[in-house]
Design an enzyme around this catalytic site. Structure first.
Site, PDB file in Angstrom:
ATOM      1  N   CYS A  69       0.955  -1.096  -0.306  1.00 44.89           N
ATOM      2  CA  CYS A  69      -0.077  -0.260  -0.054  1.00 44.89           C
ATOM      3  C   CYS A  69       1.237   1.561  -0.094  1.00 44.89           C
ATOM      4  O   CYS A  69       0.424   1.837  -0.164  1.00 44.89           O
ATOM      5  CB  CYS A  69      -0.695  -0.070   1.202  1.00 44.89           C
ATOM      6  SG  CYS A  69      -0.242   0.153   2.918  1.00 44.89           S
ATOM      7  N   HIS A 362      -1.702   1.020   7.632  1.00 43.58           N
ATOM      8  CA  HIS A 362      -1.807   1.273   6.298  1.00 43.58           C
ATOM      9  C   HIS A 362      -1.515   2.277   5.659  1.00 43.58           C
ATOM     10  O   HIS A 362      -1.998   3.589   6.395  1.00 43.58           O
ATOM     11  CB  HIS A 362      -2.864   0.608   5.757  1.00 43.58           C
ATOM     12  CG  HIS A 362      -3.661   0.311   4.151  1.00 43.58           C
ATOM     13  ND1 HIS A 362      -3.925  -0.245   3.784  1.00 43.58           N
ATOM     14  CD2 HIS A 362      -5.053   1.200   4.040  1.00 43.58           C
ATOM     15  CE1 HIS A 362      -4.194   0.544   2.064  1.00 43.58           C
ATOM     16  NE2 HIS A 362      -4.884   0.835   2.695  1.00 43.58           N
ATOM     17  N   ASN A 384      -7.783   4.576  -2.080  1.00 44.11           N
ATOM     18  CA  ASN A 384      -6.807   3.379  -1.271  1.00 44.11           C
ATOM     19  C   ASN A 384      -6.961   3.318  -2.486  1.00 44.11           C
ATOM     20  O   ASN A 384      -7.397   2.938  -3.732  1.00 44.11           O
ATOM     21  CB  ASN A 384      -7.850   2.728  -0.286  1.00 44.11           C
ATOM     22  CG  ASN A 384      -7.646   1.958   0.360  1.00 44.11           C
ATOM     23  OD1 ASN A 384      -6.327   1.518   0.297  1.00 44.11           O
ATOM     24  ND2 ASN A 384      -8.473   0.738   0.995  1.00 44.11           N
TER      25      ASN A 384
END
Length: 443
Positions: A69, A362, A384
């Site tokens: 990520c 994250h 995201n």
């Protein structure tokens, strides 16, 4: 230490059986998940994707079954600026290329750390931390800077995904098993032949790791032709680029303009000081991972300033608590675990860090924000890297209270900091222990 007494449990159970709310909860939880039953629709108004600042971004990306990520978010920040230069509506940088070299460098980094601690007992806390954590997909902003400066970067069209790059769990298991093999073998070699032979041993491991990564990720590009068609349907091609040349020509020193600010309100980390974490890094000799600790209100001011200038923001949060993935909502007021199970899991933010209830795990990009009448942020729009299937075509919302509690890091252009903040950032950072929660990796 006192044992649980059966008589006490009998009393608790007798009282529980008389509790009508507990009975309803038990029946509901027998057929429905805890998360679904605990959801409160009282906060449904926060679902609306309406924002005062709403930066239009390229289509969302998908890290799939990997912990990249932080790489995806960093590439998303950079590609927005590149897309403006190239005048394109769809463009990605190669996350796989960066992950390839990040993994290789991490393996070398950990082996060097193990060599540094080779005289310590095998059950020394630092040694055990190194072998237990090993290497994974996760990282932080300064680590991506180190990789790009050393190896450059390229478009995704020039180095795409493989089955392994999209699903890295098993490869990571194999690499860490071999890394622990090195930890053991290096001590035997050191005892018999000394440090010079340990260094040779490490190089042989680097060679094997490199070959394994090439097999899993593919041959890294040495030269490539950069091709694209702009929004006016005009075709462009630039021949014979290397990843380093692409980086130097299209990104260059702009990476040096970004700094990491954190919100870690613990007694051990005063605000307006910079911090680093021992053995947090990937490239030996690369950029030192450095964070400036600021109060949350100031962190939000800086983030909003960058958004107002139409630039998205890389940031790190703990996305475990209070999340509704299908709708794309993170909101602690949307879940009522206290009424359902009489579990009060909320803690002071500093305490939650100290006692490992929460830490950054994250990284994503902030692309929008809404304000109340006083100009205070009420919700944040998030890009995201989990694909378009969930949320609002891959975009998510974070509530004000959730953001304050679970956001720990943001990367901003240093021009938004005051002179005093820049001075604090550039001062010699306080070195935290390897297991400090601010050394957590986003994956």
């Amino acid at each position: 230490m006192e044992p649980i007494k059966k008589e006490h449990l009998d009393k608790v159970l007798s009282e529980y059986k008389k509790d009508k709310v507990a009975r309803v909860a038990r029946h509901a939880l027998s057929v429905t998940s805890i998360q679904e039953v605990a959801q409160s629709k009282d906060e449904a108004s926060k679902v609306y994707f309406d924002f005062d600042i709403n930066i239009e971004t390229l289509p969302v990306t998908n890290q799939r079954q990997s912990g990249r990520c932080w790489i995806f978010a960093a590439c998303n920040v950079m590609r927005e600026e590149l897309a403006k230069k190239f005048n394109v509506k769809n463009f990605e940088l190669s996350q796989s290329y960066l992950a390839f070299y990040d993994k290789l460098e991490k393996l070398n980094y950990v082996m060097e750390a193990l060599i540094e601690n080779i005289k310590a007992d095998y059950d020394d806390r630092t040694v055990q931390f190194l072998v237990q954590n090993g290497v994974g997909d996760g990282g932080q902003w300064d680590m991506i800077v180190s990789v790009i400066k050393k190896y450059g970067i390229c478009p995704k069209n020039n180095y795409g995904e493989t089955s392994t790059s999209n699903a890295t769990r098993y490869l990571n298991q194999l690499l860490n098993a071999e890394l622990r093999h090195f930890a053991s073998e290096s001590r035997i070699v050191f005892a018999k032949k000394g440090m010079s032979e340990v260094k040779k041993l490490k190089e042989s491991y680097v060679d094997r790791f490199y070959r394994a990564l090439v097999s899993c990720y593919g041959l890294p590009p040495e030269k490539f032709d950069f091709e694209y068609t702009d929004s006016k349907n005009v075709y462009h091609i630039e021949r014979g680029l290397t990843p380093i040349k692409f980086f130097e020509k299209y990104i260059g020193s702009s990476l040096d303009e970004y700094v990491s600010i954190i919100n870690a309100p613990t007694k051990s980390k005063p605000f307006m000081k910079s911090y680093t974490v021992k053995y947090l890094g990937n490239v030996v000799g690369g950029k030192v991972v450095t964070h400036l600790n600021l109060p949350m209100e100031r962190l939000k001011e800086v983030v909003v300033a960058q958004l107002k200038d139409n630039h998205i923001v890389w940031f790190g949060s703990d996305v475990g608590p209070y999340g509704e993935r299908e709708l794309g909502i993170w909101d602690d007021n949307r879940f009522d675990y206290k009424s359902l199970l009489d579990l009060d899991i909320k803690m002071d933010k500093g305490e939650s860090l100290d006692f490992r209830s929460s830490a950054m795990n994250h990284a994503m990009c902030i692309t929008g924000v809404a304000f109340d009448q006083k100009g205070i942020p009420t919700k944040w729009k998030i890009e995201n890297s989990w694909g378009e299937a969930n949320g609002n075509k891959g975009y998510y919302i974070m509530s004000r209270s959730w953001f304050d509690q679970y956001t720990y890091q943001a990367v901003v252009n240093k021009k938004y900091l005051t002179k005093e903040e820049l001075k604090a950032y550039n001062s010699k950072p306080v070195e935290l222990k390897p297991w400090d929660p601010m050394g957590s990796l986003a994956d």
